[in-house]
Design a protein around this motif. Structure first.
Motif, PDB file in Angstrom:
ATOM      1  N   UNK A  71      21.348  32.259  41.071  1.00  0.00           N
ATOM      2  CA  UNK A  71      21.600  33.400  41.950  1.00  0.00           C
ATOM      3  C   UNK A  71      22.932  33.233  42.684  1.00  0.00           C
ATOM      4  N   UNK A  72      23.170  32.034  43.192  1.00  0.00           N
ATOM      5  CA  UNK A  72      24.438  31.779  43.890  1.00  0.00           C
ATOM      6  C   UNK A  72      25.615  31.944  42.935  1.00  0.00           C
ATOM      7  N   UNK A  73      25.480  31.445  41.715  1.00  0.00           N
ATOM      8  CA  UNK A  73      26.556  31.557  40.733  1.00  0.00           C
ATOM      9  C   UNK A  73      26.780  33.016  40.341  1.00  0.00           C
ATOM     10  N   UNK A  74      25.695  33.749  40.143  1.00  0.00           N
ATOM     11  CA  UNK A  74      25.834  35.150  39.736  1.00  0.00           C
ATOM     12  C   UNK A  74      26.416  36.026  40.843  1.00  0.00           C
ATOM     13  N   UNK A  75      26.029  35.760  42.082  1.00  0.00           N
ATOM     14  CA  UNK A  75      26.476  36.604  43.192  1.00  0.00           C
ATOM     15  C   UNK A  75      27.890  36.247  43.633  1.00  0.00           C
ATOM     16  N   UNK A  76      28.157  34.969  43.823  1.00  0.00           N
ATOM     17  CA  UNK A  76      29.456  34.597  44.386  1.00  0.00           C
ATOM     18  C   UNK A  76      30.168  33.514  43.592  1.00  0.00           C
ATOM     19  N   UNK A  77      29.859  33.394  42.324  1.00  0.00           N
ATOM     20  CA  UNK A  77      30.467  32.355  41.503  1.00  0.00           C
ATOM     21  C   UNK A  77      31.965  32.500  41.361  1.00  0.00           C
ATOM     22  N   UNK A  78      32.441  33.719  41.225  1.00  0.00           N
ATOM     23  CA  UNK A  78      33.876  33.937  41.063  1.00  0.00           C
ATOM     24  C   UNK A  78      34.633  33.567  42.330  1.00  0.00           C
ATOM     25  N   UNK A  79      34.091  33.921  43.486  1.00  0.00           N
ATOM     26  CA  UNK A  79      34.734  33.568  44.754  1.00  0.00           C
ATOM     27  C   UNK A  79      34.720  32.054  44.964  1.00  0.00           C
ATOM     28  N   UNK A  80      33.616  31.405  44.617  1.00  0.00           N
ATOM     29  CA  UNK A  80      33.537  29.954  44.744  1.00  0.00           C
ATOM     30  C   UNK A  80      34.538  29.289  43.805  1.00  0.00           C
ATOM     31  N   UNK A  81      34.662  29.809  42.589  1.00  0.00           N
ATOM     32  CA  UNK A  81      35.636  29.275  41.636  1.00  0.00           C
ATOM     33  C   UNK A  81      37.064  29.428  42.167  1.00  0.00           C
ATOM     34  N   UNK A  82      37.384  30.594  42.705  1.00  0.00           N
ATOM     35  CA  UNK A  82      38.730  30.828  43.228  1.00  0.00           C
ATOM     36  C   UNK A  82      39.039  29.909  44.409  1.00  0.00           C
ATOM     37  N   UNK A  83      38.099  29.783  45.342  1.00  0.00           N
ATOM     38  CA  UNK A  83      38.313  28.904  46.492  1.00  0.00           C
ATOM     39  C   UNK A  83      38.399  27.435  46.072  1.00  0.00           C
ATOM     40  N   UNK A  84      37.599  27.050  45.092  1.00  0.00           N
ATOM     41  CA  UNK A  84      37.647  25.672  44.596  1.00  0.00           C
ATOM     42  C   UNK A  84      38.995  25.381  43.934  1.00  0.00           C
ATOM     43  N   UNK A  85      39.468  26.315  43.128  1.00  0.00           N
ATOM     44  CA  UNK A  85      40.774  26.130  42.486  1.00  0.00           C
ATOM     45  C   UNK A  85      41.883  26.027  43.531  1.00  0.00           C
ATOM     46  N   UNK A  86      41.836  26.877  44.554  1.00  0.00           N
ATOM     47  CA  UNK A  86      42.821  26.828  45.640  1.00  0.00           C
ATOM     48  C   UNK A  86      42.758  25.477  46.357  1.00  0.00           C
ATOM     49  N   UNK A  87      41.554  25.047  46.699  1.00  0.00           N
ATOM     50  CA  UNK A  87      41.349  23.799  47.436  1.00  0.00           C
ATOM     51  C   UNK A  87      41.826  22.592  46.633  1.00  0.00           C
ATOM     52  N   UNK A  88      41.424  22.508  45.368  1.00  0.00           N
ATOM     53  CA  UNK A  88      41.785  21.342  44.570  1.00  0.00           C
ATOM     54  C   UNK A  88      43.256  21.357  44.152  1.00  0.00           C
ATOM     55  N   UNK A  89      43.835  22.538  43.972  1.00  0.00           N
ATOM     56  CA  UNK A  89      45.274  22.611  43.704  1.00  0.00           C
ATOM     57  C   UNK A  89      46.059  22.142  44.915  1.00  0.00           C
ATOM     58  N   UNK A  90      45.619  22.561  46.094  1.00  0.00           N
ATOM     59  CA  UNK A  90      46.274  22.099  47.326  1.00  0.00           C
ATOM     60  C   UNK A  90      46.157  20.592  47.506  1.00  0.00           C
ATOM     61  N   UNK A  91      44.958  20.069  47.269  1.00  0.00           N
ATOM     62  CA  UNK A  91      44.771  18.619  47.395  1.00  0.00           C
ATOM     63  C   UNK A  91      45.613  17.853  46.383  1.00  0.00           C
ATOM     64  N   UNK A  92      45.613  18.329  45.126  1.00  0.00           N
ATOM     65  CA  UNK A  92      46.387  17.640  44.090  1.00  0.00           C
ATOM     66  C   UNK A  92      47.882  17.696  44.389  1.00  0.00           C
ATOM     67  N   UNK A  93      48.351  18.829  44.866  1.00  0.00           N
ATOM     68  CA  UNK A  93      49.769  18.961  45.201  1.00  0.00           C
ATOM     69  C   UNK A  93      50.138  18.054  46.367  1.00  0.00           C
ATOM     70  N   UNK A  94      49.334  18.106  47.425  1.00  0.00           N
ATOM     71  CA  UNK A  94      49.594  17.234  48.568  1.00  0.00           C
ATOM     72  C   UNK A  94      49.509  15.766  48.181  1.00  0.00           C
ATOM     73  N   UNK A  95      48.502  15.435  47.400  1.00  0.00           N
ATOM     74  CA  UNK A  95      48.265  14.037  47.101  1.00  0.00           C
ATOM     75  C   UNK A  95      49.211  13.445  46.094  1.00  0.00           C
ATOM     76  N   UNK A  96      49.392  14.120  44.979  1.00  0.00           N
ATOM     77  CA  UNK A  96      50.118  13.495  43.879  1.00  0.00           C
ATOM     78  C   UNK A  96      51.580  13.928  43.803  1.00  0.00           C
ATOM     79  N   UNK A  97      51.942  15.076  44.385  1.00  0.00           N
ATOM     80  CA  UNK A  97      53.336  15.478  44.396  1.00  0.00           C
ATOM     81  C   UNK A  97      54.028  15.000  45.671  1.00  0.00           C
ATOM     82  N   UNK A  98      53.343  15.169  46.819  1.00  0.00           N
ATOM     83  CA  UNK A  98      53.928  14.758  48.088  1.00  0.00           C
ATOM     84  C   UNK A  98      53.503  13.355  48.527  1.00  0.00           C
ATOM     85  N   UNK A  99      52.556  12.752  47.833  1.00  0.00           N
ATOM     86  CA  UNK A  99      52.203  11.363  48.101  1.00  0.00           C
ATOM     87  C   UNK A  99      51.316  11.122  49.312  1.00  0.00           C
TER      88      UNK A  99
END
Length: 174
Positions: A71-99
Protein backbone atom coordinates in the motif's frame (compact mmCIF):
# COMPACT_ATOMS: atom_id res chain seq x y z
CA UNK A 1 43.10 23.67 26.50
CA UNK A 2 39.40 23.55 27.38
CA UNK A 3 37.23 20.56 28.22
CA UNK A 4 35.68 20.18 24.76
CA UNK A 5 38.98 20.03 22.92
CA UNK A 6 40.28 17.51 25.46
CA UNK A 7 37.23 15.29 24.93
CA UNK A 8 37.42 15.55 21.14
CA UNK A 9 41.14 14.78 21.26
CA UNK A 10 40.51 11.63 23.33
CA UNK A 11 37.45 10.52 21.33
CA UNK A 12 38.09 10.70 17.62
CA UNK A 13 34.92 12.12 16.06
CA UNK A 14 35.67 11.06 12.50
CA UNK A 15 33.17 8.50 11.27
CA UNK A 16 35.31 5.57 10.16
CA UNK A 17 37.60 5.65 13.17
CA UNK A 18 34.71 5.91 15.62
CA UNK A 19 33.77 2.70 17.41
CA UNK A 20 30.11 3.73 17.57
CA UNK A 21 29.87 3.81 13.78
CA UNK A 22 31.01 0.18 13.54
CA UNK A 23 28.67 -0.86 16.35
CA UNK A 24 25.83 0.87 14.51
CA UNK A 25 26.76 -0.90 11.28
CA UNK A 26 26.74 -4.29 13.01
CA UNK A 27 23.41 -3.59 14.73
CA UNK A 28 21.86 -2.37 11.46
CA UNK A 29 22.73 -5.54 9.54
CA UNK A 30 21.98 -7.83 12.45
CA UNK A 31 18.47 -6.43 12.83
CA UNK A 32 17.93 -6.20 9.06
CA UNK A 33 18.65 -9.89 8.67
CA UNK A 34 16.45 -10.76 11.65
CA UNK A 35 13.41 -8.89 10.30
CA UNK A 36 12.53 -10.17 6.81
CA UNK A 37 9.59 -8.20 5.43
CA UNK A 38 8.89 -6.90 8.93
CA UNK A 39 8.52 -10.42 10.35
CA UNK A 40 10.96 -11.58 13.03
CA UNK A 41 12.82 -14.72 12.05
CA UNK A 42 12.13 -16.46 15.36
CA UNK A 43 8.42 -16.39 14.47
CA UNK A 44 9.19 -18.15 11.17
CA UNK A 45 11.17 -20.91 12.87
CA UNK A 46 8.58 -21.29 15.65
CA UNK A 47 5.75 -21.57 13.12
CA UNK A 48 7.65 -24.29 11.26
CA UNK A 49 8.56 -26.13 14.43
CA UNK A 50 5.33 -25.82 16.47
CA UNK A 51 2.59 -25.07 13.95
CA UNK A 52 -0.93 -24.34 15.18
CA UNK A 53 -1.36 -20.82 16.55
CA UNK A 54 2.24 -19.84 15.74
CA UNK A 55 1.62 -20.79 12.10
CA UNK A 56 -1.57 -18.74 11.98
CA UNK A 57 0.24 -15.79 13.61
CA UNK A 58 2.97 -15.98 10.98
CA UNK A 59 0.51 -16.07 8.08
CA UNK A 60 -1.45 -13.17 9.59
CA UNK A 61 1.58 -10.96 10.18
CA UNK A 62 2.96 -11.70 6.72
CA UNK A 63 -0.39 -10.79 5.16
CA UNK A 64 -0.66 -7.58 7.22
CA UNK A 65 2.93 -6.45 6.65
CA UNK A 66 2.84 -7.35 2.97
CA UNK A 67 -0.39 -5.43 2.39
CA UNK A 68 0.94 -2.47 4.37
CA UNK A 69 4.23 -2.40 2.45
CA UNK A 70 2.53 -2.68 -0.93
CA UNK A 71 0.00 0.00 0.00
CA UNK A 72 2.80 2.41 0.88
CA UNK A 73 4.61 1.59 -2.37
CA UNK A 74 1.47 1.94 -4.47
CA UNK A 75 0.36 5.21 -2.88
CA UNK A 76 3.63 7.07 -2.44
CA UNK A 77 6.31 4.90 -4.01
CA UNK A 78 7.21 7.42 -6.69
CA UNK A 79 7.63 10.24 -4.16
CA UNK A 80 9.73 8.00 -1.90
CA UNK A 81 11.88 7.01 -4.89
CA UNK A 82 12.39 10.65 -5.89
CA UNK A 83 13.29 11.74 -2.35
CA UNK A 84 15.61 8.76 -1.93
CA UNK A 85 17.40 9.54 -5.19
CA UNK A 86 17.78 13.20 -4.13
CA UNK A 87 19.05 12.21 -0.67
CA UNK A 88 21.54 9.60 -1.85
CA UNK A 89 22.79 11.76 -4.74
CA UNK A 90 23.41 14.56 -2.26
CA UNK A 91 25.20 12.24 0.13
CA UNK A 92 27.32 10.69 -2.63
CA UNK A 93 28.24 14.10 -4.01
CA UNK A 94 29.12 15.50 -0.61
CA UNK A 95 30.96 12.39 0.43
CA UNK A 96 32.87 11.22 -2.59
CA UNK A 97 33.24 14.41 -4.65
CA UNK A 98 33.77 16.92 -1.84
CA UNK A 99 35.37 14.45 0.59
CA UNK A 100 33.03 14.85 3.57
CA UNK A 101 33.70 11.72 5.62
CA UNK A 102 30.42 11.86 7.53
CA UNK A 103 28.44 11.86 4.25
CA UNK A 104 30.51 8.88 3.04
CA UNK A 105 29.75 7.03 6.25
CA UNK A 106 26.01 7.70 6.09
CA UNK A 107 25.88 6.76 2.41
CA UNK A 108 27.71 3.48 3.00
CA UNK A 109 25.44 2.76 5.96
CA UNK A 110 22.06 3.49 4.35
CA UNK A 111 22.38 2.94 0.59
CA UNK A 112 22.52 -0.89 0.74
CA UNK A 113 19.32 -0.85 2.81
CA UNK A 114 17.56 0.32 -0.39
CA UNK A 115 18.34 -3.05 -1.96
CA UNK A 116 16.93 -4.82 1.09
CA UNK A 117 13.74 -2.79 0.74
CA UNK A 118 13.49 -3.78 -2.92
CA UNK A 119 13.84 -7.44 -1.93
CA UNK A 120 11.09 -7.02 0.68
CA UNK A 121 8.79 -5.34 -1.85
CA UNK A 122 9.45 -8.11 -4.35
CA UNK A 123 8.68 -10.77 -1.74
CA UNK A 124 5.46 -8.99 -0.76
CA UNK A 125 4.35 -8.85 -4.40
CA UNK A 126 5.18 -12.53 -4.86
CA UNK A 127 3.17 -13.50 -1.78
CA UNK A 128 0.23 -11.40 -2.92
CA UNK A 129 0.13 -13.19 -6.30
CA UNK A 130 -0.02 -16.64 -4.72
CA UNK A 131 -2.22 -18.20 -2.07
CA UNK A 132 0.41 -18.24 0.65
CA UNK A 133 0.56 -21.32 2.80
CA UNK A 134 3.18 -22.02 5.43
CA UNK A 135 5.60 -23.63 2.97
CA UNK A 136 5.55 -20.73 0.49
CA UNK A 137 5.74 -18.08 3.21
CA UNK A 138 8.68 -19.66 5.02
CA UNK A 139 10.53 -20.29 1.75
CA UNK A 140 10.01 -16.68 0.65
CA UNK A 141 11.04 -15.24 4.02
CA UNK A 142 14.10 -17.48 4.18
CA UNK A 143 15.13 -16.35 0.71
CA UNK A 144 14.56 -12.74 1.77
CA UNK A 145 16.74 -13.27 4.81
CA UNK A 146 19.55 -14.94 2.85
CA UNK A 147 19.59 -12.15 0.25
CA UNK A 148 19.63 -9.57 3.05
CA UNK A 149 22.57 -11.32 4.68
CA UNK A 150 24.45 -11.41 1.38
CA UNK A 151 23.86 -7.70 0.85
CA UNK A 152 24.92 -7.07 4.45
CA UNK A 153 28.17 -9.03 4.05
CA UNK A 154 29.04 -7.17 0.84
CA UNK A 155 28.11 -3.86 2.45
CA UNK A 156 30.23 -4.51 5.54
CA UNK A 157 33.16 -5.58 3.36
CA UNK A 158 32.98 -2.46 1.16
CA UNK A 159 32.44 -0.18 4.16
CA UNK A 160 35.36 -1.68 6.09
CA UNK A 161 37.68 -1.48 3.08
CA UNK A 162 36.69 2.14 2.44
CA UNK A 163 36.96 2.96 6.15
CA UNK A 164 40.45 1.44 6.38
CA UNK A 165 41.48 3.35 3.26
CA UNK A 166 40.19 6.61 4.79
CA UNK A 167 41.90 5.96 8.12
CA UNK A 168 45.20 5.09 6.46
CA UNK A 169 45.12 8.05 4.07
CA UNK A 170 44.20 10.52 6.81
CA UNK A 171 46.79 8.93 9.12
CA UNK A 172 49.47 9.28 6.43
CA UNK A 173 48.56 12.94 5.89
CA UNK A 174 48.28 13.92 9.53
Amino acid sequence: MDLYSSIFEIIDMRSFSNLWYWIGLAVLWSSASHWAMGVPYDLVSRARRVGGQAEQDLLDIVRINGNRLLYIVDVSGLAILALSCFFFTGLATLGFFYGVEFAQAVFLLLFPVCFVMLINISAARKLRRTDPGLEIVTKTLNRCRIYTQIIGMISILITSLWGMYQNFSIGALG
